[in-house]
Design a protein around this motif. Structure first.
Motif, PDB file in Angstrom:
ATOM      1  N   ASN A  84     -75.481  46.254  74.718  1.00  0.00           N
ATOM      2  CA  ASN A  84     -74.658  47.461  74.559  1.00  0.00           C
ATOM      3  C   ASN A  84     -74.315  48.128  75.886  1.00  0.00           C
ATOM      4  O   ASN A  84     -73.748  49.219  75.903  1.00  0.00           O
ATOM      5  N   GLY A  85     -74.667  47.487  77.003  1.00  0.00           N
ATOM      6  CA  GLY A  85     -74.304  48.022  78.311  1.00  0.00           C
ATOM      7  C   GLY A  85     -75.191  49.141  78.818  1.00  0.00           C
ATOM      8  O   GLY A  85     -74.860  49.787  79.822  1.00  0.00           O
ATOM      9  N   GLN A  86     -76.325  49.384  78.173  1.00  0.00           N
ATOM     10  CA  GLN A  86     -77.230  50.460  78.601  1.00  0.00           C
ATOM     11  C   GLN A  86     -77.753  50.207  80.012  1.00  0.00           C
ATOM     12  O   GLN A  86     -78.328  49.156  80.301  1.00  0.00           O
ATOM     13  N   ILE A  87     -77.545  51.177  80.899  1.00  0.00           N
ATOM     14  CA  ILE A  87     -78.075  51.097  82.257  1.00  0.00           C
ATOM     15  C   ILE A  87     -79.474  51.704  82.275  1.00  0.00           C
ATOM     16  O   ILE A  87     -79.701  52.791  81.733  1.00  0.00           O
ATOM     17  N   ARG A 142     -65.195  49.696  89.293  1.00  0.00           N
ATOM     18  CA  ARG A 142     -66.190  50.343  88.430  1.00  0.00           C
ATOM     19  C   ARG A 142     -65.552  51.442  87.593  1.00  0.00           C
ATOM     20  O   ARG A 142     -65.761  51.524  86.376  1.00  0.00           O
ATOM     21  N   GLN A 143     -64.766  52.273  88.239  1.00  0.00           N
ATOM     22  CA  GLN A 143     -64.143  53.392  87.529  1.00  0.00           C
ATOM     23  C   GLN A 143     -63.172  52.906  86.456  1.00  0.00           C
ATOM     24  O   GLN A 143     -63.107  53.466  85.357  1.00  0.00           O
ATOM     25  N   ARG A 144     -62.406  51.858  86.760  1.00  0.00           N
ATOM     26  CA  ARG A 144     -61.440  51.353  85.780  1.00  0.00           C
ATOM     27  C   ARG A 144     -62.142  50.756  84.566  1.00  0.00           C
ATOM     28  O   ARG A 144     -61.746  51.007  83.416  1.00  0.00           O
ATOM     29  N   LEU A 145     -63.176  49.968  84.795  1.00  0.00           N
ATOM     30  CA  LEU A 145     -63.908  49.364  83.684  1.00  0.00           C
ATOM     31  C   LEU A 145     -64.525  50.434  82.787  1.00  0.00           C
ATOM     32  O   LEU A 145     -64.467  50.353  81.556  1.00  0.00           O
ATOM     33  N   HIS A 146     -65.112  51.444  83.413  1.00  0.00           N
ATOM     34  CA  HIS A 146     -65.733  52.523  82.643  1.00  0.00           C
ATOM     35  C   HIS A 146     -64.681  53.299  81.852  1.00  0.00           C
ATOM     36  O   HIS A 146     -64.898  53.664  80.686  1.00  0.00           O
ATOM     37  N   TYR A 147     -63.536  53.525  82.473  1.00  0.00           N
ATOM     38  CA  TYR A 147     -62.464  54.267  81.800  1.00  0.00           C
ATOM     39  C   TYR A 147     -61.960  53.516  80.568  1.00  0.00           C
ATOM     40  O   TYR A 147     -61.789  54.106  79.493  1.00  0.00           O
ATOM     41  N   LEU A 148     -61.715  52.215  80.702  1.00  0.00           N
ATOM     42  CA  LEU A 148     -61.198  51.437  79.579  1.00  0.00           C
ATOM     43  C   LEU A 148     -62.188  51.399  78.418  1.00  0.00           C
ATOM     44  O   LEU A 148     -61.810  51.563  77.251  1.00  0.00           O
ATOM     45  N   LYS A 149     -63.459  51.166  78.739  1.00  0.00           N
ATOM     46  CA  LYS A 149     -64.475  51.135  77.679  1.00  0.00           C
ATOM     47  C   LYS A 149     -64.562  52.480  76.978  1.00  0.00           C
ATOM     48  O   LYS A 149     -64.590  52.558  75.740  1.00  0.00           O
ATOM     49  N   ASN A 150     -64.576  53.564  77.753  1.00  0.00           N
ATOM     50  CA  ASN A 150     -64.645  54.897  77.154  1.00  0.00           C
ATOM     51  C   ASN A 150     -63.393  55.225  76.346  1.00  0.00           C
ATOM     52  O   ASN A 150     -63.468  55.858  75.288  1.00  0.00           O
ATOM     53  N   PRO A 190     -71.265  57.822  82.850  1.00  0.00           N
ATOM     54  CA  PRO A 190     -71.211  56.750  83.859  1.00  0.00           C
ATOM     55  C   PRO A 190     -72.563  56.331  84.409  1.00  0.00           C
ATOM     56  O   PRO A 190     -72.702  55.207  84.892  1.00  0.00           O
ATOM     57  N   GLN A 191     -73.566  57.211  84.349  1.00  0.00           N
ATOM     58  CA  GLN A 191     -74.885  56.815  84.849  1.00  0.00           C
ATOM     59  C   GLN A 191     -75.645  55.947  83.849  1.00  0.00           C
ATOM     60  O   GLN A 191     -76.691  55.385  84.176  1.00  0.00           O
ATOM     61  N   TYR A 192     -75.094  55.813  82.632  1.00  0.00           N
ATOM     62  CA  TYR A 192     -75.792  55.029  81.610  1.00  0.00           C
ATOM     63  C   TYR A 192     -74.965  53.878  81.043  1.00  0.00           C
ATOM     64  O   TYR A 192     -75.452  53.142  80.186  1.00  0.00           O
ATOM     65  N   SER A 193     -73.728  53.712  81.500  1.00  0.00           N
ATOM     66  CA  SER A 193     -72.922  52.583  81.029  1.00  0.00           C
ATOM     67  C   SER A 193     -71.745  52.374  81.966  1.00  0.00           C
ATOM     68  O   SER A 193     -71.412  53.247  82.772  1.00  0.00           O
ATOM     69  N   CYS A 194     -71.105  51.207  81.820  1.00  0.00           N
ATOM     70  CA  CYS A 194     -69.894  50.947  82.600  1.00  0.00           C
ATOM     71  C   CYS A 194     -68.881  50.202  81.740  1.00  0.00           C
ATOM     72  O   CYS A 194     -68.155  50.813  80.978  1.00  0.00           O
ATOM     73  N   ALA A 195     -68.854  48.858  81.812  1.00  0.00           N
ATOM     74  CA  ALA A 195     -67.799  48.092  81.137  1.00  0.00           C
ATOM     75  C   ALA A 195     -68.138  47.704  79.704  1.00  0.00           C
ATOM     76  O   ALA A 195     -67.243  47.434  78.908  1.00  0.00           O
ATOM     77  N   LEU A 196     -69.428  47.633  79.382  1.00  0.00           N
ATOM     78  CA  LEU A 196     -69.840  47.137  78.069  1.00  0.00           C
ATOM     79  C   LEU A 196     -69.989  48.274  77.069  1.00  0.00           C
ATOM     80  O   LEU A 196     -70.564  49.319  77.384  1.00  0.00           O
ATOM     81  N   GLY A 197     -69.484  48.048  75.864  1.00  0.00           N
ATOM     82  CA  GLY A 197     -69.625  49.035  74.804  1.00  0.00           C
ATOM     83  C   GLY A 197     -69.952  48.362  73.487  1.00  0.00           C
ATOM     84  O   GLY A 197     -69.617  47.196  73.272  1.00  0.00           O
ATOM     85  N   MET A 198     -70.609  49.099  72.600  1.00  0.00           N
ATOM     86  CA  MET A 198     -70.966  48.541  71.297  1.00  0.00           C
ATOM     87  C   MET A 198     -70.686  49.555  70.195  1.00  0.00           C
ATOM     88  O   MET A 198     -70.884  50.755  70.373  1.00  0.00           O
TER      89      MET A 198
END
Length: 427
Positions: A214-217, A331-339, A359-367
């Motif tokens: 799930n992309g958890q950092i 990094r910012q683009r991947l996080h933006y698209l997932k969000n 952003p401190q807990y996820s980036c590109a992966l989402g579930m």
């Protein structure tokens, strides 16, 4: 690719590099990226025109399928494909050289480039094939005796779990399982299970820096700071970190760290890296035979037979491309698209989000999941009826559909996903 000039081996390699960077594809990308240094990455992440230009510059059209599973293997950009093709042709002219002496000659340049990417000492960097190869080199090389304890989570990656179970069977080590709450936005909650499991017999703690499900950092550096025993090895699974998050292994000082470079660096398939802290190399045996297995030379972990030299050489191109686009921009683009996708999915009745948006807990992966519909079923419907490729993992208490977009996607692609999920939820 134009005919390569020169007779020497070195000139042929340099000519391929020059041809790639003199190509129209590379020059178009340079022109697009010239505006990036003047723009805030957060602002740039929402600039659809900019990222559309990136997509058209270095990626081939996706076709009828929307690929939202870049977490397993990324799509290679056109310059990386062309580099690998050119190096394959070159190596095919003299394979006996390239797959032996040639690799030994050029791997040091790659080691230096990887060290710069990971911000660490080249003498702590081993060229590997993937994260599993890197991590299992450490798992089977760590000196352990019967009764020694290894702490790992129920949500760790399966191949690593299987490797540790082998050590349990054959070496008598004791595995202590912890349950990490996923998702979470609490650092203490994420690392406390590991700390509470430590005893005087603990010898290894394995932690995923980003859970692939799930992309958890996980704040692995904070966990390291809390471990007050230098004899406990911290083994960090960083499979998804390079290309998503900044890496500074010199600062992190993990005992072992493994990652894949065919994920978010977009390198050729079968490229990875292992980092071993210098003071642990001599006591960590290699997985394959080495002339001096007790040495403190990081190269002893690379004796796994013939290396695929063309893909290793093409990895240079992938890293150069990544640096040109910019670590923080990506990094910012991947996080933006997932969000963008997950925020809209939250508006659909019955949809549950299983990834933090911070952003401190996820980036590109989402579930996400849909109430009363098995995630595997949702995944199949997305693929079969809507032509959206995804994965729907069920492991360690997690059950959901994972999405992982790439920088060449746009918000229209995320809207396509949301529309499809909405239809499934209402059916």
């Amino acid at each position: 690719m134009s005919k390569l000039p020169g007779d020497s081996i070195e000139s042929r390699v340099l000519a391929i590099e020059e041809n790639i960077k003199d190509s129209d594809t590379w020059r178009r990308l340079e022109q697009v990226c010239n505006v990036a240094p003047e723009t805030d990455p957060a602002q740039l992440s929402r600039d659809e025109e900019f990222w559309s230009l990136i997509a058209r510059s270095i990626y081939e059209p996706e076709g009828p399928f929307l690929n939202l599973n870049h977490g397993s293997i990324n799509t290679m950009p056109i310059p990386v494909i062309r580099a690998q093709e050119a190096y394959t042709r070159l190596c095919n002219e003299l394979p006996g050289y390239w797959f032996f002496e040639g690799f030994n000659t050029h791997r040091e340049k790659l080691r230096e480039k990887l060290a710069a990417l990971l911000r660490t000492n080249p003498e702590e960097v081993s060229i590997q094939r993937n994260t599993s190869s890197a991590m299992e080199t450490a798992i089977f090389g760590i000196p352990l005796s019967a009764g020694d304890e290894v702490i790992l989570s129920k949500q760790d990656y399966p191949t690593l779990v299987y490797a540790w179970k082998q050590r349990e069977i054959y070496d008598g080590v004791k595995l202590k399982w912890v349950d990490v709450p996923l998702p979470s936005e609490d650092d203490g909650e994420l690392i406390q299970p590991y700390l509470e499991a430590i005893t005087e017999k603990t010898r290894v703690i394995q932690v995923m820096e980003m859970f692939n499900w799930n992309g958890q950092i996980v704040p692995a550096e904070k966990l390291r700071d809390k471990i007050d025993n230098d004899d406990i090895a911290l083994l960090v699974d960083g499979a998804h970190i390079p290309g998503q998050l900044p890496v500074n292994l010199e600062k992190a000082k993990y005992t072992y760290w493994g990652a894949s470079l065919h994920k978010w660096i977009s390198g050729p398939v079968g490229t990875g890296v292992l980092s071993v802290r210098k003071d642990w190399i001599s006591r960590t045996k290699p997985l394959f035979g080495a002339s001096d297995p007790k040495s403190d030379n990081i190269r002893k972990y690379e004796n796994f037979g013939i290396h695929n030299t063309p893909k290793d050489l093409a990895l240079h191109t992938a890293i150069d491309l990544f640096n040109l686009i910019g670590e923080e921009n990506k990094r910012q683009r991947l996080h933006y698209l997932k969000n963008y996708a997950l925020e809209r999915l939250t508006e659909i009745k019955k949809v549950q989000i299983k990834t933090s948006l911070k952003p401190q807990y996820s980036c590109a992966l989402g579930m996400f999941s849909i109430e009363d519909i098995p995630s595997e079923v949702v995944g199949h419907i997305l693929f079969d009826q809507h032509k959206i490729y995804n994965v729907a993992p069920v492991w360690g208490g997690l059950d959901g559909v994972r999405i992982s977009p790439n920088i060449y996607h746009g918000t229209a692609d995320m809207d396509r996903l949301v529309e499809a999920v909405n239809k499934i939820a209402k059916a």
